[in-house]
Every structure is written in C-alpha cells, then in structure tokens.
Motif scaffolding. Structure first.
Motif, PDB file in Angstrom:
ATOM      1  N   ILE A 495       3.654  -0.923 -20.053  1.00  0.00           N
ATOM      2  CA  ILE A 495       4.739  -0.025 -19.640  1.00  0.00           C
ATOM      3  C   ILE A 495       4.213   0.853 -18.567  1.00  0.00           C
ATOM      4  O   ILE A 495       3.351   1.568 -18.741  1.00  0.00           O
ATOM      5  CB  ILE A 495       5.699   0.479 -20.808  1.00  0.00           C
ATOM      6  N   TRP A 497       4.892   4.357 -17.327  1.00  0.00           N
ATOM      7  CA  TRP A 497       5.460   5.370 -18.227  1.00  0.00           C
ATOM      8  C   TRP A 497       5.157   6.638 -17.392  1.00  0.00           C
ATOM      9  O   TRP A 497       6.024   7.553 -17.140  1.00  0.00           O
ATOM     10  CB  TRP A 497       5.129   5.159 -19.489  1.00  0.00           C
ATOM     11  N   LEU A 506       1.853  -0.474 -24.543  1.00  0.00           N
ATOM     12  CA  LEU A 506       3.149  -0.296 -25.561  1.00  0.00           C
ATOM     13  C   LEU A 506       2.735  -1.048 -26.564  1.00  0.00           C
ATOM     14  O   LEU A 506       2.756  -2.190 -26.703  1.00  0.00           O
ATOM     15  CB  LEU A 506       4.141  -0.722 -24.788  1.00  0.00           C
ATOM     16  N   ILE A 511       3.343   4.421 -27.211  1.00  0.00           N
ATOM     17  CA  ILE A 511       2.954   4.469 -25.870  1.00  0.00           C
ATOM     18  C   ILE A 511       1.488   5.200 -25.863  1.00  0.00           C
ATOM     19  O   ILE A 511       1.336   6.411 -26.018  1.00  0.00           O
ATOM     20  CB  ILE A 511       3.925   5.208 -24.667  1.00  0.00           C
ATOM     21  N   GLN A 543      12.000  -3.748 -23.341  1.00  0.00           N
ATOM     22  CA  GLN A 543      11.178  -2.901 -22.286  1.00  0.00           C
ATOM     23  C   GLN A 543      11.818  -3.344 -20.999  1.00  0.00           C
ATOM     24  O   GLN A 543      11.533  -4.325 -20.504  1.00  0.00           O
ATOM     25  CB  GLN A 543       9.860  -3.157 -22.487  1.00  0.00           C
ATOM     26  N   VAL A 554      11.936   2.124 -22.705  1.00  0.00           N
ATOM     27  CA  VAL A 554      11.606   1.374 -24.024  1.00  0.00           C
ATOM     28  C   VAL A 554      12.608   1.429 -24.885  1.00  0.00           C
ATOM     29  O   VAL A 554      12.981   2.441 -25.160  1.00  0.00           O
ATOM     30  CB  VAL A 554      10.237   1.716 -24.415  1.00  0.00           C
TER      31      VAL A 554
END
Length: 631
Positions: A495, A497, A506, A511, A543, A554
C-alpha cells in the motif's frame, strides 16, 4: 500428466538446472507490435474526495488531483470559509492546518490561470484516522443438513452508483460455512449490499440457494459500463436470485443443490444490475457454460466452478465485461459490452479451440488487465498466458498455474510492462518468473521445484531501481539480483501510505514499513478491533485510492462485522500525483481485486523512487465532455 512432467524435466536439463536464469530484456514496445496514438478512455467523473482528519498538530487535509486537470492547476484551502494558504498550493494535494480542530469544516478551490474555480464539497473533520460505515448484517440460518451459520463482511468494491462523484461501497457477505471448490458441503446464501459512505444501505441482492458461497464462485464487477455516469454491477446469478428491488430471477422455487451441497446442474445466468437501485437490467445465459462437468478436469465439481472476471477496454475507449471459467485445465473467457440497455457478446476464447491447446492449465486464481502491447487496447493477463483485446491468444508461457501475480511497470528501465508471478507446480521450470508482459518472454526466473504459494512486488528499497519482488525465501531486484533472504512481513498486499514513494506492506490488520538498511519490518499502523478476510491470505475488504490524494485507503471490517472502517493516511507528502483511480491499469485492478485470491493493484506508470514526471492520463469523463479542460 506424465508427458508434461517429462517435458519439464527436459527443459530443466537443458538449462543445467540453474537456480537463477537471467535472460536479457529482448522486448521493446516496437517489437511487441509498435505503438500508436491511443484514444482517450472513458473514466469516472469524480469529486475532490476531500478528507480532513484530526491529528496531534491540527487537521490534515487531502484531496484529489483529477486526471482531467492540467499540470498547471493549483489549489487554495479554506477552513470555515477562510483561505488558509498565502499563495496557491502547487507542489502537493495535501495541507497540514495547525489551527484546525474537530469543529472545523473545509473545502478547496482549484486555481487555473490565476482564477479560482468552483469550491469542492465541504467536509467535516474525522476525529480519528478512520471513518466507520455501519453495516446491516444478514441473519444467520441453517443448511438442509441442520448446520447453523452466521455472516461476516467479506470482499468489497467501489463505484459511483448514483452519479454524485462520490464512491459507494459494494460488499459481499460471506457465510461461516462458505467452501473452497475442493470441499463438499452446503453453504449459506451469498448477499451483496451497497452502502453510501454515511452508512445508508441502498440495496441488497440475495443470490439464492443455487449460487454456492466461496472465494471462487461469485466474482462481482462494479463499473460504469455504459458511460451514463452511474456504475452497474455484473455477476453470475441463478434461479432464485433476488435483485435489489425484490424481483426474483428465474424460478423462485428451483433447488439444484446435490447431496454434497454442490450446484452442478440447472441454468446459470449473467445479470447486469442497476447501480442506484440494485434492480435487474438484463439477464442472459452465463457463458462460458458449464456443459459436461468432467470436461473441466474432474467429475465432482471442483474445476468446473473456478470463475474469474474483469473489466477491460477492449476497443481502447469504453469498458467491456470479461467473464471466465476454468484455469487448471480448460480455460474459457467471454467478453461482453453493455451499451444502450443491451448486453452483446464481443468474443469467446476457448483453450479447446484447435490451435489454443497451449493455453490450457495456465490460469491463476486471479487475473490482471492492461494494455501490454501499446496499441491502446487492453489485454487480459490470465496467469501464465495472455489473451489479446480481440479475443485471440496472445501467448502462453507454459509455466503453469499459480496463486499470485503482479502486473504493471515494475522495471522503469525497460520499455513496457512486466509481470511477476509465482507458480504452483513442482515440475514447472520456474517457481518465480519475471516476464515481459507483451510477449511472455522470460526476463529472469528462479527454479523452485515446489509449490510457491505467495509472492509480492513493490518498490520497498530505494537503493535499487524498479520494484523489488520476494517469495520462497528470496528478495530480488527487478533485474533478478538476489539482495536478501530475510523477507518483508507481508507477501500478500502492499500500500502507498506514508510520505515517500516506496510502497508499504499491508497484511492482516496492520501496515508495516520495510527497513531496507537493517532488513527488518517496522510497524506503522495496527488497526485494533479490525479484522482481515480470507484466512491466510489476510486481505482487507478493499484497498484503493478512494479518498484524498494519491495515497491509498484500506478498508477493514470490524471483528464483529458491525461496520467497515476506511483508514486513511495523515502523513504529509510533497509528492503530487494524479488520483490513481484515473490510471487505467490501477482502476481496473480495483475492479478485479475481489476476484478469486485477492491481489493488490498496480499502476501503468512506474510509481516509486526515481520515478519520472508523471504524464497526464489520456482520459475523458461524462462531466468534462472528452477532457476539453484547459490544457
């Protein structure tokens, strides 16, 4: 089977049983058939997706850069009607407001050629880094053999069902007795719900007793197939399916379940449902048809009911529906258009067709869709094989079935896209393969001699160009150089992020960040009270980049499935990227994410350390009439 194994042994002997085979990158876009000017694609008309979240030092505000906007666009941020920034924001699409609190409201205005545009939607402030969407859980029940079951929220997708520029959530409810195709047993009914982000339930579709529950049975597609600004839902149905308005499809009383709880007889349908009401729009016989169960590889109903589905721009401009059946042996894909209230078939690809024999047994538990040959039209990457936009076989590697696959611009030093895949068969020459997406030619591979169940691709180490890939005890660069045996914590999902360009990890309800210097994992977020889905796959409900800037959200369910939680980042970033939902490969990845063994989405462009300036997506939306915004 014996002939196949002998063939693989010969291949292995010819390669001297090298554990790592490096093959020069031989395919350029020109070799794959050349490039041509692509026409603009019809995509969703989205609002700003503005989100504001209370943090320890004020309020974090984030919004979309739309794919239809020129790179010169800038933004002003307003709190309670007062502009906060001294000069228009040009370097990002987020803002940290040190003076903000939970009582504030925010909107943004785009600035073009020095002139402010209309304000975005106005939003309040989240008190925490997630938003809860209350759910209406179906009541449990009992199967004909007296076994009780309950429900959990499972896979989800998004689409703008009512045309307001905001995504709605479409959620599958999974009964506690859902089954893998290899298992006998009755299951509870499958339900599909639609919710607005405020928790309003728009509709519920009940698939009825003649659709079995499990990861491989119901693949639901949410997309605006006809370009009217509102998404439709496409999925396999049967006698007894009840649409969102209460109408029953086919016979309400038919029950085709056998003594093992399987459904191996009776009609099968493909239904298009209206996004805002869940009402049936059209129903046709499902193709590929079941036919003789044993023709798919066994007589008890395992392989016949392995379904995949995806959305593809087969003409380069408008989306089509692709429904598929089979991947262990026979493989069939059928493409449809939904236009002007009519469902029409475009083509059928069948591995049983003379000349297509090499395509049997090459499919994965999922698929990917991308324009891999540069002609502007999408191909279907079906595991270790590919089908061209016109329904003709493109290539088959012969490396066999696998559980995980990643397709996108994984190596920015090469022209075109790449595919990283793991393979299940011990007699395959490669447990890990990294191939040219357009030709199927091997770039590099690793022999495993066993089932490699999971594999992941993401840029997690800025010291090496391109994405890193890992599986089976090895971490490799995009060039196939092994850089470690210690692996990141997740081989399931990645992901975008935090504030840099690397992708985070993820897995389950957390995370993590890969500390590449010390070869260890650092936790960034653990979502207490939230749960993942699908057993060891540990996948979220969804996601996707559904709110704010280009970083991803997410969506997890709560442990009791009373709500979904949308988690969003609050990390400030100076990287400015168009919303990922206006990138064709990424958006189609969200459409097929719920299919089979869920896989994370990737982009058509390289998104990672050292990425070049992003090009403006070649798209148009219903709102801007073929993208005629100021260039």
């Amino acid at each position: 089977m014996n002939k196949g194994r002998k063939r693989w042994r010969k291949l292995l002997a010819a390669s001297s049983l090298l554990l790592l085979t490096l093959v020069p990158a031989v395919s350029e876009q020109a070799e794959a058939g050349g490039t041509q000017a692509a026409q603009a694609r019809q995509m969703e008309s989205l609002a700003r997706g503005l989100v504001a979240v209370k943090t320890g030092n004020g309020v974090f505000v984030s919004w979309r850069l739309l794919g239809t906007e020129p790179s010169s666009v800038s933004f002003n941020v307003y709190r309670n009607g007062r502009k906060l920034n001294n000069s228009p924001i040009t370097s990002s699409t987020n803002y940290q407001d040190a003076g903000g609190d939970t009582n504030a409201s925010y909107y943004v205005r785009a600035v073009l050629n020095g002139r402010e545009q209309a304000p975005s939607e106005t939003v309040g402030v989240w008190g925490k880094n997630y938003k809860s969407i209350p759910l209406q859980k179906p009541a449990g029940g009992k199967t004909p053999d007296g076994v009780s079951y309950t429900y959990s929220a499972n896979d989800a997708s998004v689409g703008d069902l009512d045309g307001d520029g905001e995504y709605e959530m479409i959620l599958k409810w999974d009964p506690s007795n859902s089954k893998d195709n290899s298992q006998d047993g009755y299951t509870g009914e499958v339900f599909i719900d639609a919710y607005k982000l405020d928790g309003t339930r728009m509709w519920r579709i009940g698939l009825g007793k003649n659709i079995r529950a499990g990861a491989h049975y119901t693949q639901f597609l949410v997309y605006d197939f006809d370009g009217d600004g509102k998404a439709e839902i496409a999925m396999k149905t049967a006698d007894g399916t009840k649409d969102g308005k209460g109408k029953v499809i086919g016979s309400a009383n038919a029950d085709y379940r056998n003594a093992q709880g399987r459904v191996l007889s009776g009609p099968e349908y493909l239904t298009i449902f209206k996004g805002d009401t869940g009402g049936e729009l059209a129903t046709v016989d499902y193709e590929p048809a079941r036919g003789n169960v044993a023709d798919w590889g066994d007589s008890y109903g395992n392989r016949v009911d392995r379904f995949l589905a995806g959305v593809a721009y087969l003409d380069g401009e408008r989306p089509s529906i692709v429904m598929a059946r089979g991947y262990y042996t026979r493989t069939v894909l059928v493409a449809y258009n939904w236009r002007d209230g009519k469902l029409t078939k475009r083509w059928t690809f069948d591995s049983n067709t003379p000349g297509n024999e090499a395509y049997a047994g090459q499919g994965n538990h999922s698929l990917s869709v991308a324009d891999v040959d540069g002609d502007g039209k999408d191909e279907i990457l079906y595991g270790a094989m590919a089908v061209d936009h016109d329904g003709k076989g493109m290539y088959s590697t012969g490396w066999g079935h696998g559980d995980a696959m990643h397709a996108g611009n994984l190596d920015q030093s090469r022209a075109g896209l790449e595919v990283f895949q793991v393979h299940e068969n011990s007699h395959s020459p490669y447990g890990l393969s990294f191939r040219d997406a357009a030709t199927g030619k091997l770039i590099w591979g690793v022999h495993a001699g066993k089932d490699v169940g999971r594999g992941m691709a993401a840029d997690i180490d800025p010291r090496h160009e391109g994405a890193e890939v890992w599986a089976n005890g090895g971490l490799y660069t995009a060039k196939g150089v092994k850089i470690g045996s210690a692996l990141p914590s997740s081989t399931n999902f990645g992901i975008w992020w935090d504030g840099d360009l690397q992708r985070e990890l993820l897995d389950s309800n957390r995370i993590d960040k890969w500390d590449y210097q010390n070869a260890r994992t650092i936790n960034l977020l653990t979502a207490a009270g939230a749960s993942s889905n699908n057993g060891t796959k540990a996948t979220p409900a969804l996601q996707a980049d559904i709110l704010g800037d280009w970083r991803e959200e997410v969506i997890w369910r709560t442990a009791d499935s009373s709500s979904l939680r949308i988690y969003t980042t609050t990390a400030v970033t100076n990287h400015r990227i168009y919303t990922l939902m206006h990138d064709a490969v990424y958006r189609l990845g969200i459409a097929w994410q719920n299919v089979g063994y869920n896989q994370p989405p990737h982009t058509s462009f390289y998104l990672g350390e050292g990425m070049p300036a992003q090009e403006k997506p070649n798209i148009y939306t219903r709102a801007d009439q073929k993208g005629e915004l100021e260039k």
